[in-house]
Scaffold this motif. Structure first.
Motif, mmCIF file in Angstrom:
data_model
loop_
_atom_site.group_PDB
_atom_site.id
_atom_site.type_symbol
_atom_site.label_atom_id
_atom_site.label_comp_id
_atom_site.label_asym_id
_atom_site.label_seq_id
_atom_site.Cartn_x
_atom_site.Cartn_y
_atom_site.Cartn_z
ATOM 1 N N UNK A 104 -0.338 5.886 2.170
ATOM 2 C CA UNK A 104 0.736 5.624 3.167
ATOM 3 C C UNK A 104 1.712 6.657 3.358
ATOM 4 N N UNK A 105 1.234 7.791 4.197
ATOM 5 C CA UNK A 105 2.036 8.850 4.332
ATOM 6 C C UNK A 105 3.397 8.761 4.636
ATOM 7 N N UNK A 106 3.833 7.625 5.286
ATOM 8 C CA UNK A 106 5.356 7.578 5.550
ATOM 9 C C UNK A 106 6.228 7.534 4.256
ATOM 10 N N UNK A 107 5.586 7.131 3.207
ATOM 11 C CA UNK A 107 6.440 7.041 1.653
ATOM 12 C C UNK A 107 6.160 8.142 0.955
ATOM 13 N N UNK A 108 5.410 9.378 1.371
ATOM 14 C CA UNK A 108 5.413 10.364 0.721
ATOM 15 C C UNK A 108 6.463 11.342 0.857
ATOM 16 N N UNK A 109 7.278 11.541 -0.183
ATOM 17 C CA UNK A 109 8.483 12.241 -0.125
ATOM 18 C C UNK A 109 8.489 13.716 -1.100
ATOM 19 N N UNK A 110 7.501 13.590 -1.491
ATOM 20 C CA UNK A 110 7.339 14.803 -2.622
ATOM 21 C C UNK A 110 5.783 15.106 -3.285
ATOM 22 N N UNK A 164 2.062 -0.851 -4.747
ATOM 23 C CA UNK A 164 3.097 -0.665 -5.595
ATOM 24 C C UNK A 164 4.135 -0.248 -5.002
ATOM 25 N N UNK A 165 3.993 0.713 -4.282
ATOM 26 C CA UNK A 165 5.299 1.249 -3.402
ATOM 27 C C UNK A 165 5.416 0.257 -2.340
ATOM 28 N N UNK A 166 4.609 -0.572 -1.506
ATOM 29 C CA UNK A 166 5.189 -1.395 -0.657
ATOM 30 C C UNK A 166 5.971 -2.373 -1.406
ATOM 31 N N UNK A 167 5.396 -3.034 -2.254
ATOM 32 C CA UNK A 167 5.891 -4.231 -2.924
ATOM 33 C C UNK A 167 7.474 -3.770 -3.818
ATOM 34 N N UNK A 168 7.518 -2.704 -4.304
ATOM 35 C CA UNK A 168 8.889 -2.113 -4.929
ATOM 36 C C UNK A 168 9.935 -1.595 -3.792
ATOM 37 N N UNK A 169 9.259 -1.243 -2.586
ATOM 38 C CA UNK A 169 9.996 -0.541 -2.017
ATOM 39 C C UNK A 169 10.667 0.698 -2.303
ATOM 40 N N UNK A 170 9.637 1.702 -2.616
ATOM 41 C CA UNK A 170 9.903 2.768 -3.305
ATOM 42 C C UNK A 170 9.052 3.948 -2.579
ATOM 43 N N UNK A 171 9.069 5.136 -2.949
ATOM 44 C CA UNK A 171 8.460 6.227 -2.382
ATOM 45 C C UNK A 171 7.226 6.672 -3.126
ATOM 46 N N UNK A 172 6.584 7.503 -2.709
ATOM 47 C CA UNK A 172 5.275 8.009 -3.221
ATOM 48 C C UNK A 172 5.591 9.466 -3.535
#
Length: 283
Positions: free
Chosen positions: A196-202, A161-169
């Motif tokens: 996907x550790x690179x998308x984890x922001x919080x 979902x995060x990849x398809x939406x291009x959002x963070x985790x």
């Protein structure tokens, strides 16, 4: 800019926050759900405004129903956007779940882990980001019934979902642990190794109620347990950088000093793993 460790703000905490300032070794920011404050006035709003003037504020939504089938409420999104701008908020997250079906059901219900749901949810997240004019993060939720339609694991679904939406985790560490105990489908450390550790922001930390050996309820009403503390340290070591982490405590509130101590423990783990990261890079 959010950094370090934070605490979810409650109206009953106003007096405790009144003379405090952000502390690098303790509470560095606060979090609020916009739904609770869009129409709030009076003394409670004045207290909130006073605290929000001194502490950076994270925004965590409760009712966008990102995976739902009812149409997104664009007017409501615009109210959230106004709230974000009023308080100069740079972070917004929502649950990867749904909470409506021809009206609100007032619970965070799980989504089936299917490719069709990945595409559906990601499209709605992209719309949310377009309306808010900012990148958002999606939170992994606790759930108590596992869909037989699943085509992938929970963490694979979150990543997709995060990849398809291009959002963070927005990674909730307690939810990872609760789901692992309740469903036995994926060990907590396997989950964090695959996210996907690179998308984890919080991140969120919280406690739960143990109803039975194989049933935990994500109540946010107890101290964080030792296993979740250990898992948090492991997550911090796996991430490429330190990310802001919030202590959630929504009920059964203890004295404020006990909450401060848990927030300080989050900060201490963050600082220790950051030292380890720097030492490893220098070696």
């Amino acid at each position: 800019m959010l950094q370090g460790a934070g605490l979810g703000y409650k109206r009953s905490m106003a007096a405790d926050f009144r003379h405090r300032l952000p502390d690098a070794d303790g509470i560095n920011f606060i979090e609020a759900a916009p739904e609770n404050w869009l129409r709030m006035g009076g003394a409670a709003r004045r207290d909130f405004d006073s605290v929000a003037e001194r502490f950076p504020l994270a925004c965590h939504g409760l009712s966008l129903s990102l995976g739902g089938r009812d149409p997104l409420r664009i007017d409501f999104l615009k109210q959230i956007k106004d709230f974000i701008r009023r308080y100069r908020i740079g972070f917004f997250s929502e649950h990867l779940s749904y909470c409506d079906h021809n009206g609100f059901v007032y619970d965070l219900l799980p989504l089936p882990f299917t490719w069709e749901m990945v595409r559906h949810t990601a499209a709605r997240i992209r719309t949310v980001q377009d309306v808010l004019e900012m990148r958002i993060a999606v939170e992994n939720t606790s759930y108590y019934a596992h869909s037989p339609l699943a085509e992938m694991s929970e963490v694979e679904f979150l990543n997709a979902v995060a990849r398809e939406a291009d959002c963070d985790i927005h990674l909730d560490v307690n939810n990872i642990y609760v789901n692992a105990v309740n469903h036995g489908l994926l060990a907590p450390r396997d989950y964090i190794a695959q996210v996907d550790a690179g998308r984890v922001t919080y991140m969120h930390m919280a406690g739960h109620d143990r109803e039975a050996a194989d049933l935990l309820i994500d109540t946010h009403g107890q101290p964080v347990c030792d296993d979740v503390w250990d898992l948090f340290a492991d997550v911090c070591r796996l991430l490429p950088r330190s990310v802001p982490t919030l202590l959630e405590r929504d009920n059964n509130l203890p004295p404020f000093a006990e909450l401060e101590a848990e927030v300080a423990r989050i900060a201490a783990i963050q600082q220790q793993t950051e030292r380890e990261r720097r030492e490893h890079q220098a070696a």
